[in-house]
Design an enzyme around this catalytic site. Sequence first.
Site, PDB file in Angstrom:
ATOM      1  N   HIS A   1      -6.234  -6.420  30.906  1.00  0.00           N
ATOM      2  CA  HIS A   1      -5.958  -5.078  31.414  1.00  0.00           C
ATOM      3  C   HIS A   1      -6.745  -3.984  30.686  1.00  0.00           C
ATOM      4  CE1 HIS A   1      -2.871  -5.786  28.346  1.00  0.00           C
ATOM      5  NE2 HIS A   1      -2.928  -4.489  28.103  1.00  0.00           N
ATOM      6  N   HIS A   2      -7.468  -4.324  29.645  1.00  0.00           N
ATOM      7  CA  HIS A   2      -8.378  -3.381  28.993  1.00  0.00           C
ATOM      8  C   HIS A   2      -9.836  -3.705  29.300  1.00  0.00           C
ATOM      9  CE1 HIS A   2      -5.447  -1.266  26.547  1.00  0.00           C
ATOM     10  NE2 HIS A   2      -4.906  -2.418  26.230  1.00  0.00           N
ATOM     11  N   ALA A   3     -10.081  -4.716  30.078  1.00  0.00           N
ATOM     12  CA  ALA A   3     -11.439  -5.203  30.310  1.00  0.00           C
ATOM     13  C   ALA A   3     -12.258  -4.237  31.165  1.00  0.00           C
ATOM     14  CB  ALA A   3     -11.388  -6.565  30.996  1.00  0.00           C
TER      15      ALA A   3
END
Length: 86
Positions: free
Chosen positions: A75-77
Amino acid sequence: ASDTQIELIHSPEHIQSIKEKSGRVEGGFGDDDTTFSQYAFDIAALAVGGTIHAVDKIMLGDIESAYVLCRPPGHHATRNKAMGFC
């Protein structure tokens, strides 16, 4: 979620890289501090697929609301890089 659906966010090259790394018993690294285990891609695809399914059901009018309890891996990619150890 299908690869086609995931490709709306991530590049085919990135998807393939994560598939290859998560296919290994020892898993892999997204970046210097982000590790993941074997089957990480499968788990991420299930999380995304469940979320898409919930939204589809709402948009079709089959249900009025949904609550998807998942913390999607990555989800931070970015489009081309896994990152963001929480």
